[in-house]
Design an enzyme around this catalytic site. Structure first.
Site, mmCIF file in Angstrom:
data_model
loop_
_atom_site.group_PDB
_atom_site.id
_atom_site.type_symbol
_atom_site.label_atom_id
_atom_site.label_comp_id
_atom_site.label_asym_id
_atom_site.label_seq_id
_atom_site.Cartn_x
_atom_site.Cartn_y
_atom_site.Cartn_z
ATOM 1 N N CYS A 1 0.633 -1.018 0.192
ATOM 2 C CA CYS A 1 0.152 -0.008 -0.011
ATOM 3 C C CYS A 1 1.015 1.470 0.158
ATOM 4 C CB CYS A 1 -0.755 -0.004 1.338
ATOM 5 S SG CYS A 1 -1.960 1.364 1.560
ATOM 6 N N CYS B 1 -0.509 3.962 2.218
ATOM 7 C CA CYS B 1 0.051 3.840 3.730
ATOM 8 C C CYS B 1 1.373 3.898 3.914
ATOM 9 C CB CYS B 1 -0.502 2.622 4.011
ATOM 10 S SG CYS B 1 -2.204 1.981 3.251
ATOM 11 N N ASP B 2 2.169 3.237 3.208
ATOM 12 C CA ASP B 2 3.574 3.030 3.663
ATOM 13 C C ASP B 2 4.623 3.630 2.878
ATOM 14 O OD1 ASP B 2 2.438 1.149 5.519
ATOM 15 O OD2 ASP B 2 2.483 -0.291 4.057
HETATM 16 C C1 LIG Z 1 0.573 -3.647 4.990
HETATM 17 C C2 LIG Z 1 -0.982 -2.843 4.976
HETATM 18 C C3 LIG Z 1 -0.916 -1.488 5.232
HETATM 19 C C4 LIG Z 1 -2.105 -0.740 5.287
HETATM 20 N N1 LIG Z 1 -1.859 0.662 5.764
HETATM 21 C C5 LIG Z 1 -3.106 1.257 6.050
HETATM 22 C C6 LIG Z 1 -2.972 2.464 6.563
HETATM 23 O O1 LIG Z 1 -1.993 3.084 6.778
HETATM 24 N N2 LIG Z 1 -4.258 3.262 6.704
HETATM 25 C C7 LIG Z 1 -5.550 2.698 6.190
HETATM 26 O O2 LIG Z 1 -6.381 3.278 6.236
HETATM 27 N N3 LIG Z 1 -5.447 1.366 5.690
HETATM 28 C C8 LIG Z 1 -4.424 0.707 5.609
HETATM 29 N N4 LIG Z 1 -4.328 -0.799 4.993
HETATM 30 C C9 LIG Z 1 -5.754 -1.128 4.613
HETATM 31 C C10 LIG Z 1 -6.320 -1.733 5.516
HETATM 32 O O3 LIG Z 1 -5.869 -2.519 6.437
HETATM 33 C C11 LIG Z 1 -7.707 -2.239 5.154
HETATM 34 O O4 LIG Z 1 -8.708 -1.519 4.605
HETATM 35 C C12 LIG Z 1 -8.634 -2.714 6.317
HETATM 36 O O5 LIG Z 1 -8.093 -3.699 7.165
HETATM 37 C C13 LIG Z 1 -9.913 -3.385 5.991
HETATM 38 O O6 LIG Z 1 -10.725 -3.835 6.910
HETATM 39 P P1 LIG Z 1 -11.658 -5.072 7.045
HETATM 40 O O7 LIG Z 1 -12.195 -5.283 8.487
HETATM 41 O O8 LIG Z 1 -12.493 -4.774 5.864
HETATM 42 O O9 LIG Z 1 -10.890 -6.359 6.511
HETATM 43 P P2 LIG Z 1 -9.619 -7.179 7.081
HETATM 44 O O10 LIG Z 1 -8.986 -6.139 7.785
HETATM 45 O O11 LIG Z 1 -8.935 -7.779 5.915
HETATM 46 O O12 LIG Z 1 -10.069 -8.041 8.095
HETATM 47 C C14 LIG Z 1 -10.917 -9.186 7.849
HETATM 48 C C15 LIG Z 1 -10.654 -10.341 8.745
HETATM 49 O O13 LIG Z 1 -11.643 -11.266 8.323
HETATM 50 C C16 LIG Z 1 -10.967 -12.662 8.538
HETATM 51 N N5 LIG Z 1 -11.445 -13.761 7.875
HETATM 52 C C17 LIG Z 1 -11.494 -13.883 6.463
HETATM 53 N N6 LIG Z 1 -12.328 -15.083 6.063
HETATM 54 C C18 LIG Z 1 -12.629 -15.412 7.303
HETATM 55 C C19 LIG Z 1 -13.395 -16.564 7.641
HETATM 56 N N7 LIG Z 1 -13.817 -17.521 6.635
HETATM 57 N N8 LIG Z 1 -13.525 -16.998 8.917
HETATM 58 C C20 LIG Z 1 -13.505 -16.237 9.843
HETATM 59 N N9 LIG Z 1 -12.520 -15.083 9.742
HETATM 60 C C21 LIG Z 1 -12.168 -14.682 8.371
HETATM 61 C C22 LIG Z 1 -9.396 -12.396 8.240
HETATM 62 O O14 LIG Z 1 -8.638 -13.490 8.805
HETATM 63 C C23 LIG Z 1 -9.532 -10.916 8.680
HETATM 64 O O15 LIG Z 1 -8.940 -10.907 9.944
HETATM 65 C C24 LIG Z 1 -3.201 -1.433 5.024
HETATM 66 C C25 LIG Z 1 -3.356 -2.900 4.435
HETATM 67 C C26 LIG Z 1 -1.918 -3.350 4.573
HETATM 68 C C27 LIG Z 1 -2.109 -4.889 4.067
#
Ligand SMILES: Cc1cc2nc3c(=O)[nH]c(=O)nc-3n(C[C@H](O)[C@H](O)[C@H](O)COP(=O)(O)OP(=O)(O)OC[C@H]3O[C@@H](n4cnc5c(N)ncnc54)[C@H](O)[C@@H]3O)c2cc1C
Length: 303
Positions: A131, A134-135
């Site tokens: 990203c 972000c980074d």
């Molecule tokens: C390296 C990195 C840096 C980032 N930096 C930033 C930043 O600085 N600022 C920012 O705003 N965004 C940043 N992002 C993006 C941000 O992390 C995501 O947009 C955000 O986490 C999305 O949240 P979510 O809850 O939708 O999904 P996720 O964070 O992906 O969470 C989904 C969860 O569901 C779980 N899951 C999936 N399938 C199943 C299943 N079948 N059963 C049980 N659990 C399950 C997964 O294990 C996961 O923990 C970054 C992403 C990355 C990878």
């Protein structure tokens, strides 16, 4: 029987749990890997409103603590299927047991597609990033590579070209697949190079990235490029297939739900990065979590 069962403990799922608990609903959150979701991979979050700076794992821990303090149940279980029962409630099967719930919020996120190379996972945050927005700041003033040639890669390159000494775009195909407007913009920049028909075959370094070994897919020629950062932008991979029987997926595998987080199945909601959307960030995931939880609360109250 839970009022609301939430799949995924990332920012979307945990925010949904927070809102649902504050509406006094019985809530279970199931997470298969990491409480906090994909943000826990980020060493520094600087764009979440109200916090100057914190690590992604600290953000995840604090959110989890907040949700637990409100009385939500949170368990480490992988959801394998969700079935709609004859009475309109849901049967959620995990890797170790089943749960029943009046409504379900799928907040399963998405994963950045990885290169699949040695050291890739160990060096995330230490030269490997997914990203740029972000980074990118961690590589300010440095020479970096963007791996990929689609819109995300080109947007990353535009952003990085403003803060990095040099940006090398590496694309496996013979041409860039992103918008021409972006490509033209990049080709005019003195600190940007575009190399097509080239794949990264080895990540070089001892305990962090110092360079890339490249292979030209047309000539087979192998070369080395010294960079301190590689931003991998080769697509996202949602993991929504187990739930596709109840919620429509778009061509790329994301839930085809709008800002209202509703699906074709009554009582089933989707939130966060797993939903079709333009911007995938913590703020948008938390926003979805709140919207989906309040919709689920209204649904449960209507039963
Ligand atoms: C390296 C990195 C840096 C980032 N930096 C930033 C930043 O600085 N600022 C920012 O705003 N965004 C940043 N992002 C993006 C941000 O992390 C995501 O947009 C955000 O986490 C999305 O949240 P979510 O809850 O939708 O999904 P996720 O964070 O992906 O969470 C989904 C969860 O569901 C779980 N899951 C999936 N399938 C199943 C299943 N079948 N059963 C049980 N659990 C399950 C997964 O294990 C996961 O923990 C970054 C992403 C990355 C990878």
């Amino acid at each position: 029987m839970y009022d609301i069962l939430i799949i995924g403990a990332g920012p979307a799922g945990l925010t949904a749990a927070l809102y649902a608990r504050r509406a006094d609903k019985q809530v279970l959150v199931l997470e298969k890997e990491t409480f906090g979701g994909q943000i826990t991979y980020s060493p520094k979050v600087e764009n979440y409103p109200g916090t100057l700076e914190m690590s992604g794992s600290a953000f995840g821990e604090q959110l989890l603590e907040q949700v637990l303090s409100q009385g939500a149940e949170v368990e480490l279980e992988e959801v394998q299927s969700v079935a709609l029962q004859a009475d309109g409630t849901f049967l959620v099967q995990t890797d170790c047991q089943s749960h029943e719930a009046r409504s379900v919020i799928v907040a399963a996120g998405s994963k950045h597609r990885q290169l699949g190379l040695d050291h890739e996972n160990q060096w995330i945050g230490n030269g490997i990033y997914y990203c740029a927005v972000c980074d990118g700041a961690f590589q300010a003033g440095q020479e970096v590579a963007v791996i990929g040639g689609g819109n995300t890669a080109l947007q990353d390159a535009v952003f990085l070209s403003q803060i990095c000494k040099k940006v090398h775009i590496l694309q496996d195909l013979p041409y860039l697949t992103g918008e021409k407007r972006l490509a033209d913009q990049l080709l005019q920049k003195e600190n940007v190079t575009v190399t097509t028909s080239t794949v990264v075959q080895t990540l070089l370094g001892q305990d962090h990235l110092t360079g890339l070994e490249l292979r030209n897919t047309q000539t087979g020629e192998v070369s080395r490029l010294s960079v301190s950062g590689a931003f991998v932008a080769i697509g996202q991979v949602p993991e929504n297939e187990p739930f596709s029987n109840l919620a429509q997926l778009d061509a790329r595998g994301y839930f085809a739900a709008g800002e209202d987080c509703l699906t074709k199945t009554k009582g089933l909601f989707v939130a966060g990065d797993c939903r079709a959307k333009q911007v995938r960030q913590i703020t948008t995931a938390c926003g979805d979590g709140a919207v989906a939880a309040l919709a689920a609360c209204r649904y449960v109250d209507s039963l």
